[in-house]
Design an enzyme around this catalytic site. Sequence first.
Site, PDB file in Angstrom:
ATOM      1  CD  GLU A 133      21.373  48.899  52.850  1.00 10.34           C
ATOM      2  OE1 GLU A 133      21.931  49.066  53.952  1.00 10.34           O
ATOM      3  OE2 GLU A 133      20.401  49.180  52.254  1.00 10.34           O
ATOM      4  NE  ARG A 272      55.114  23.432  27.083  1.00 11.41           N
ATOM      5  CZ  ARG A 272      56.527  23.755  26.891  1.00 11.41           C
ATOM      6  NH1 ARG A 272      57.093  23.545  25.703  1.00 11.41           N
ATOM      7  NH2 ARG A 272      57.352  24.049  28.141  1.00 11.41           N
ATOM      8  CD  GLN A 340      49.700  23.562  38.475  1.00 15.78           C
ATOM      9  OE1 GLN A 340      49.371  24.551  38.928  1.00 15.78           O
ATOM     10  NE2 GLN A 340      51.102  23.055  39.137  1.00 15.78           N
ATOM     11  N   GLY A 343      51.001  25.811  32.642  1.00 12.84           N
ATOM     12  CA  GLY A 343      52.370  26.360  33.279  1.00 12.84           C
ATOM     13  C   GLY A 343      52.524  27.980  33.321  1.00 12.84           C
ATOM     14  CD  GLU A 367      22.571  36.896  40.596  1.00 11.23           C
ATOM     15  OE1 GLU A 367      21.632  36.014  40.641  1.00 11.23           O
ATOM     16  OE2 GLU A 367      22.871  37.523  39.665  1.00 11.23           O
TER      17      GLU A 367
END
Length: 389
Positions: A133, A272, A340, A343, A367
């Site tokens: 509530e 990368r 991170q 990037g 919860e």
Amino acid sequence: MSDSRYLDWPFFEERHRQLARELDAWAQSNITESHGPDVDAVCRALVGSLGSAGWLRHAVGGGSYGATEVIDTRSICLIRETLARHDGLADFAFAMQGLGSGAISLQGTPEQKDRYLSRVAAGQAIAAFALSEPEAGSDVAAMQCSAHIEDGQAVLNGEKTWISNGGIADFYVVFARTGEAPGARGISAFIVDAGTPGLEIAKRIDVIAPHPLAQLRFTQCRVPLSQRVGGAGEGFKVAMRTLDVFRTSVAAAALGFARRALDEALTRATTRKMFGQTLADFQLTQAKLAQMATTVDSSALLVYRAAWQRDRGQSVTREAAMAKFVATEGAQQVIDSAVQIFGGLGVVSGNMVERLYREIRSLRIYEGASEVQQLIIARELLKDIKPWK
């Protein structure tokens, strides 16, 4: 499938390993990571798909109602982890069917089970759990929504908020103060069908990870006493029994998000190119990946210990709280690390790690917030130390 060596842990039986493999294969073929703007429609479709494929029967107990005989916590956790790894809304759709119908599975009458559970398990009826509530979240005893008995009916008045599936549910299990005793002992649970006069969707609530969420208002809303779940004044017990089943599964969903973030980070780090090598060649990246993997495994151990203990009939108040606290907080850290590593791409809307960043945040609150879990753990540690009291 992500690294699945954890399935060899002694917490699991062969049926659990088969369940995880089959669900992962089904999810790869049936769950899309791209959703349209109509989240309500997406969730309805996911409930239908999960139901027709048979997965929802694991979220519902009762055996003869198209469900499993008993709710197996390890199965629920494996399903939530797997679905969360594929798609947050798929996990949401499964979890809310279980939570919304859990009170009926655990303490419903045969008539209530017959009316609702088969439809929930088949994905033909959407369930919702209406406990919180505006001024009563973690402090359930502060509940103000009330129900009084009149002419063989319960008459509900008040509001509920943060109700998942609010606005699309076919029925709500609503907890209201009935006054048999002060505090938590004077609360009862009622099944309220959508469309019942006096029940309205006061407002829809938009959150950072969109899903159906609403505030409900009850104004002289009348339901037959046959719709009460459990006895008069037993609502708090009904709610806690329901949450006891599904709290560990929240930790499992967080674990699924964390596993996906780790998978995404590993792919990004090894592909990368940067300064003539890959991102994974840098020791700082390796250290971050090591921390992420260790957090994932430590969370998994706590999650499946709690699930295993509950399935053996043991109390898991402390263990479930530890699992939820560590897994949700840990997943937040793992996902932040993935962002991170990505990037700038990590904060681009729609990127998987950006979605995970939004999806994990609420699990640390609902919860039982992390702070509440810490209080539960401490209470369990201290309760047997006699001089302390």
